[in-house]
Design a protein around this motif. Sequence first.
Motif: not given
Length: 474
Positions: A230-238
């Motif tokens: 969910s963090a990948i989806r919400d925060q779009r990290p590099a």
Amino acid sequence: MEPISVTDRLGRWSAGRGPLYALLAARLRGLIDDGELAPGALLPPDRTLAVALSVGRSTVVAAYGLLHDEGRIVRRQGSGTRVAGTPRDDSPETTSEPMFLDLLEPRSDVISLACAAPDRPPVELAESYAAMLPALAATTGDIGYYPSGHPVLREAVAEYYRGRGLPTDAGQILVTTGGQQALSLLSKAYLRPGDRVLLEAPTYPGALEAFRAEAAVVSGLPPGLEGFASAIRDQRPALAYVIPTYQNPTGSVLSTLSRRRLAETSAAAGIPLIDDEVLAELGFPGRETPPPMAVFADSVITIGSLSKSVWGGLRIGWIRAASPVIGTLARLRAVHDLGGNLPAQLAAAELVPRLDDLLRTQAVERERRHDHLRAELARRLPEWDVPPVTGGQTLWISLPRGDGPSFAQAALRQRVSILAGNGLDPTGGSERYLRLHFLHPPEILTAAVDRLAEAWRTYRPPVTPGTAPSPLAL
């Protein structure tokens, strides 16, 4: 103390890529870390600095917010924004450096439980240097510059991974000057100012420093990166970073199922995932080393090092990744470092095949010292919560009152250095924690605990403005 004028020192802070607040935070961070803005220095109010720099007040607020989350500044109603730490005098006891204090300002009378690494080279390392001398003496027509690492060591490391069930060729290995350089290279390759990095909270402070040096925004998740998808989806990290085996500092070990999920989730999302295996081989007797996470997705980037498993002075580390990634990192490294120490690499190539035997011998002694430190803490400081670990080098301790930073100062006055939890946790959730290593011989660990007990006996937690002191603190 009057507010410090920082606008002249900031210079061309806005040059480069990324959000202005991240660039401003990066420049202020550099001034703080370099000592140009001293501990306790009063910084300009949000609005004043915004006007001076011709930016919106929200830019300054966001930059100050990042630095506050990192523990570099303190913001209090009525007293303004200050650089964290006590104003320095001639005594090193007042220093506010959260890490590497023992390296930068060594004191012979201080027992260090802060910086964890073996403090003496094993006999196997000396034997490895002796074994490589004929090859070194026979070297001709070779200037010794290998930005990717010497081929002999690259092949030895590749064979090490093949022995752990991960097919690897030498072209997938980049030799580095320890694990810290590996993190720095990866940060430079993957991050731009304002990029977000997902990592565990708490985590290895050297990783936090490497990411923040590139003006990245670190976002903490629970150990094991719980909530990663969910963090990948919400925060779009590099980038994402995890220590799945004997996690630094908690000592936790991620299950095989969780490793697979993390690897496959990051691969599906196209997010580079760094698997920090620097501590992975440091299990106590009878503990099997889990496979590298790249077994589940070859896109995972793996970091290894001999500095924690063999000796702190053996500055040999590596990165295992896809060959194109290694090529990019080698070109990046060549700009700063044409190649590491060649004799050390040749010795390491002799040592890596013998690593399993060496680690088995060390594991018995490390477990004995772990048990001894916990027993001494239970005897002298029974109110502290000191969970056991099954490997690694450190204990993660919860204090019943007060906070880590102020107690670390109290401990230093008793001539023992420890690492406060706030410097390892970007979320601010580890304020009452300490990290202690257990690598010293038992008699030194006993002496350290005696000093900690005396520091705790006289410790008085600071009183937060607007609150009454606890009866326990009186």
